[in-house]
Enzyme design. Structure first.
Site, PDB file in Angstrom:
ATOM      1  N   GLY A 260      23.913  10.313   9.630  1.00  0.00           N
ATOM      2  CA  GLY A 260      23.454   9.082  10.287  1.00  0.00           C
ATOM      3  C   GLY A 260      22.671   9.492  11.515  1.00  0.00           C
ATOM      4  O   GLY A 260      23.242  10.010  12.481  1.00  0.00           O
ATOM      5  N   ALA A 261      21.352   9.309  11.454  1.00  0.00           N
ATOM      6  CA  ALA A 261      20.492   9.707  12.589  1.00  0.00           C
ATOM      7  C   ALA A 261      20.105   8.484  13.404  1.00  0.00           C
ATOM      8  O   ALA A 261      19.009   8.402  13.952  1.00  0.00           O
ATOM      9  CB  ALA A 261      19.257  10.444  12.073  1.00  0.00           C
TER      10      ALA A 261
ATOM     11  N   GLY B 167      24.543   8.719  16.026  1.00  0.00           N
ATOM     12  CA  GLY B 167      24.380  10.053  15.446  1.00  0.00           C
ATOM     13  C   GLY B 167      23.428  10.917  16.259  1.00  0.00           C
ATOM     14  O   GLY B 167      23.737  12.075  16.593  1.00  0.00           O
TER      15      GLY B 167
ATOM     16  N   ARG C 271      27.136  -4.975  11.132  1.00  0.00           N
ATOM     17  CA  ARG C 271      27.418  -6.301  10.563  1.00  0.00           C
ATOM     18  C   ARG C 271      26.254  -7.217  10.884  1.00  0.00           C
ATOM     19  O   ARG C 271      25.826  -7.324  12.032  1.00  0.00           O
ATOM     20  CB  ARG C 271      28.711  -6.827  11.166  1.00  0.00           C
ATOM     21  CG  ARG C 271      29.193  -8.096  10.528  1.00  0.00           C
ATOM     22  CD  ARG C 271      30.669  -8.229  10.813  1.00  0.00           C
ATOM     23  NE  ARG C 271      31.150  -9.567  10.607  1.00  0.00           N
ATOM     24  CZ  ARG C 271      32.412  -9.922  10.825  1.00  0.00           C
ATOM     25  NH1 ARG C 271      33.282  -9.033  11.260  1.00  0.00           N
ATOM     26  NH2 ARG C 271      32.807 -11.147  10.606  1.00  0.00           N
TER      27      ARG C 271
ATOM     28  N   ASN D  31      29.931  -0.455   3.824  1.00  0.00           N
ATOM     29  CA  ASN D  31      30.116   0.803   4.556  1.00  0.00           C
ATOM     30  C   ASN D  31      31.051   1.765   3.822  1.00  0.00           C
ATOM     31  O   ASN D  31      30.884   2.979   3.926  1.00  0.00           O
ATOM     32  CB  ASN D  31      30.576   0.541   5.991  1.00  0.00           C
ATOM     33  CG  ASN D  31      29.398   0.154   6.881  1.00  0.00           C
ATOM     34  OD1 ASN D  31      28.249   0.232   6.456  1.00  0.00           O
ATOM     35  ND2 ASN D  31      29.678  -0.239   8.106  1.00  0.00           N
TER      36      ASN D  31
ATOM     37  N   ARG E 195      36.856   3.365  28.002  1.00  0.00           N
ATOM     38  CA  ARG E 195      36.531   2.015  28.508  1.00  0.00           C
ATOM     39  C   ARG E 195      37.621   1.523  29.456  1.00  0.00           C
ATOM     40  O   ARG E 195      37.318   0.975  30.527  1.00  0.00           O
ATOM     41  CB  ARG E 195      36.365   1.050  27.326  1.00  0.00           C
ATOM     42  CG  ARG E 195      35.064   1.300  26.585  1.00  0.00           C
ATOM     43  CD  ARG E 195      34.862   0.357  25.425  1.00  0.00           C
ATOM     44  NE  ARG E 195      33.508   0.506  24.891  1.00  0.00           N
ATOM     45  CZ  ARG E 195      33.184   0.376  23.604  1.00  0.00           C
ATOM     46  NH1 ARG E 195      34.126   0.096  22.711  1.00  0.00           N
ATOM     47  NH2 ARG E 195      31.936   0.523  23.216  1.00  0.00           N
TER      48      ARG E 195
ATOM     49  N   HIS F 238      41.402   0.327  15.881  1.00  0.00           N
ATOM     50  CA  HIS F 238      40.209   0.125  16.702  1.00  0.00           C
ATOM     51  C   HIS F 238      39.728  -1.308  16.462  1.00  0.00           C
ATOM     52  O   HIS F 238      38.897  -1.554  15.623  1.00  0.00           O
ATOM     53  CB  HIS F 238      39.144   1.138  16.268  1.00  0.00           C
ATOM     54  CG  HIS F 238      37.911   1.127  17.110  1.00  0.00           C
ATOM     55  ND1 HIS F 238      37.934   1.177  18.480  1.00  0.00           N
ATOM     56  CD2 HIS F 238      36.597   1.103  16.762  1.00  0.00           C
ATOM     57  CE1 HIS F 238      36.683   1.184  18.934  1.00  0.00           C
ATOM     58  NE2 HIS F 238      35.862   1.132  17.912  1.00  0.00           N
TER      59      HIS F 238
HETATM   60  N1  APR Z   1      23.267   8.120   4.042  1.00  0.00           N
HETATM   61  C1  APR Z   1      22.865   8.590   5.246  1.00  0.00           C
HETATM   62  N2  APR Z   1      22.564   7.794   6.275  1.00  0.00           N
HETATM   63  C2  APR Z   1      22.678   6.470   6.098  1.00  0.00           C
HETATM   64  C3  APR Z   1      23.123   5.907   4.879  1.00  0.00           C
HETATM   65  C4  APR Z   1      23.416   6.793   3.820  1.00  0.00           C
HETATM   66  N3  APR Z   1      23.829   6.356   2.622  1.00  0.00           N
HETATM   67  N4  APR Z   1      23.131   4.563   5.014  1.00  0.00           N
HETATM   68  C5  APR Z   1      22.735   4.284   6.267  1.00  0.00           C
HETATM   69  N5  APR Z   1      22.456   5.441   6.928  1.00  0.00           N
HETATM   70  C6  APR Z   1      21.943   5.610   8.284  1.00  0.00           C
HETATM   71  C7  APR Z   1      20.887   4.589   8.674  1.00  0.00           C
HETATM   72  O1  APR Z   1      19.634   4.914   8.071  1.00  0.00           O
HETATM   73  C8  APR Z   1      20.874   4.699  10.198  1.00  0.00           C
HETATM   74  O2  APR Z   1      19.902   5.606  10.651  1.00  0.00           O
HETATM   75  O3  APR Z   1      22.951   5.413   9.257  1.00  0.00           O
HETATM   76  C9  APR Z   1      22.286   5.215  10.513  1.00  0.00           C
HETATM   77  C10 APR Z   1      23.102   4.230  11.360  1.00  0.00           C
HETATM   78  O4  APR Z   1      22.493   4.145  12.596  1.00  0.00           O
HETATM   79  P1  APR Z   1      22.408   2.804  13.476  1.00  0.00           P
HETATM   80  O5  APR Z   1      22.071   1.654  12.586  1.00  0.00           O
HETATM   81  O6  APR Z   1      21.558   3.122  14.664  1.00  0.00           O
HETATM   82  O7  APR Z   1      23.908   2.560  13.922  1.00  0.00           O
HETATM   83  P2  APR Z   1      24.666   3.230  15.171  1.00  0.00           P
HETATM   84  O8  APR Z   1      24.494   2.373  16.364  1.00  0.00           O
HETATM   85  O9  APR Z   1      24.303   4.667  15.246  1.00  0.00           O
HETATM   86  O10 APR Z   1      26.182   3.080  14.704  1.00  0.00           O
HETATM   87  C11 APR Z   1      26.667   3.835  13.611  1.00  0.00           C
HETATM   88  O11 APR Z   1      28.899   4.004  14.444  1.00  0.00           O
HETATM   89  O12 APR Z   1      29.995   3.119  16.285  1.00  0.00           O
HETATM   90  C12 APR Z   1      29.741   2.977  14.905  1.00  0.00           C
HETATM   91  O13 APR Z   1      29.877   0.576  14.560  1.00  0.00           O
HETATM   92  C13 APR Z   1      29.019   1.687  14.589  1.00  0.00           C
HETATM   93  O14 APR Z   1      29.385   1.817  12.223  1.00  0.00           O
HETATM   94  C14 APR Z   1      28.430   2.010  13.250  1.00  0.00           C
HETATM   95  C15 APR Z   1      28.129   3.517  13.363  1.00  0.00           C
END
Ligand code: APR
Length: 309
Positions: free
Chosen positions: A10-11, A15, A83, A96, A152, A176
């Site tokens: 997850g970038a 991430g 969400r 998820n 927090r 959580h």
């Molecule tokens: N494989 C790899 N990456 C994926 C996949 C997948 N199948 N599906 C989604 N992603 C990537 C998305 O492309 C996105 O870049 O996961 C990343 C999620 O990043 P953000 O939408 O920026 O979310 P973020 O704020 O980083 O939160 C990620 O952490 O704290 C928790 O609640 C939060 O569940 C959320 C997670």
């Protein structure tokens, strides 16, 4: 000694920020993975180009291919979708769960000895998915929530009393979510419990603000959720593991009878070292605290039921 390798899946906000902290603290080389083509490559290269200025020599690369993650010491899972308006909680869980299950399967296959840190929400449920998908023992599947929740709580205590966060310790147990259990009796300023420093109604207000901490940020950001504190908290767990520090940190752990709970991931204090969760740090709870902990565990149990068998 071989260099440590951490894969961050997850970038997105959490991430990429976690990858930055790990590289900049010199803890490990980092492989950033995402499903979106170009996103991890771009952020990975950008982070690598910061290295000469920041002064670290960790390698950071981005990829869509799990082959590049092989032999990782730690796999951090942040992939998922937030969400969306109109989406039910159960829909979010199944979407998820599909994402976390697939990425963990792919990553665990090429890093069979890794320790998994789950960050994707709903956290406790996603820990179950990661454990099932990896087949790893409980020592090596850990959820990041308690470090963030207690950070927090510490912040709010320090703000309230006008003292440095450095001298504030806080203790948060349970799932959580809204039912988390901030343990004020064990939350201290320079060793003094906050219950002796603040009136009961202020303590309660700080506990409630802590339980609502994620939502408070979402309400400000509107189109995203917290990431600086979640990334810092994840980094602290990575540091505790890779440096074998035996830190006592609140983490989501698969309980096997501890605190009266069996077969469920719930937040408890855990000793983190090079083997992952090396011990659950059991403490005696009062009847009220135990009841709140069980209520929180039951809330997790209800969410886990939504998962396909
Ligand atoms: N494989 C790899 N990456 C994926 C996949 C997948 N199948 N599906 C989604 N992603 C990537 C998305 O492309 C996105 O870049 O996961 C990343 C999620 O990043 P953000 O939408 O920026 O979310 P973020 O704020 O980083 O939160 C990620 O952490 O704290 C928790 O609640 C939060 O569940 C959320 C997670």
């Amino acid at each position: 000694m071989a260099r440590n390798k951490v894969t961050v899946i997850g970038a997105g906000n959490v991430g990429a920020t976690t990858a930055q902290r790990i590289a900049e603290s010199g803890l490990a080389d980092v492989v950033l993975v995402d499903i979106v083509d170009g996103l991890p490559q771009g952020k990975g290269l950008d982070l690598a180009e910061a290295a000469p200025v920041v002064g670290h020599d960790a390698c950071v690369v981005g990829t869509n291919d799990y082959a590049d993650t092989a032999g990782s010491d730690i796999i951090v899972v942040t992939s998922g979708i937030p969400r969306k308006p109109g989406m039910s909680r159960d829909d979010l869980i199944s979407t998820n769960a599909g994402i976390v299950g697939a990425v963990v399967k792919a990553a665990a296959a090429v890093s069979p000895d890794a320790i998994i840190i789950v960050v994707t929400n709903p956290l406790d449920v996603m820990c179950h998915v990661a454990m099932q998908a990896s087949g790893f023992p409980r020592e090596r599947v850990i959820g990041m929530a308690g470090v963030l929740d207690s950070a927090r709580f510490r912040t709010f205590i320090a703000m309230e009393l006008g003292v440095s966060v450095k001298d504030v310790h806080a203790f948060v147990l349970g799932g959580h979510g809204d039912t988390m259990v901030p343990l004020s009796r064990y939350s201290t300023v320079a060793g003094v419990p906050i219950t002796e420093l603040l009136p009961a109604d202020r303590v309660k207000a700080l506990e409630e603000r802590t339980a609502n901490g994620g939502a408070e940020i979402v309400a400000f950001l509107k189109t995203g959720s917290a990431f600086y504190a979640p990334a810092a908290s994840t980094h602290e767990m990575v540091d505790a593991i890779l440096r074998d520090r035996k830190r006592v940190l609140p983490c989501a752990v698969m309980l096997k009878g501890e605190f009266g709970v069996d077969g469920l991931f719930v937040g408890v204090p855990a000793v983190l070292g090079r083997k992952g969760v090396e011990r659950v740090f059991e403490i005696k709870l009062t009847a009220d605290e135990q009841a709140a902990f069980e209520k929180s565990a039951n809330a997790v149990r209800e969410l886990v039921k939504v998962l396909p068998a």
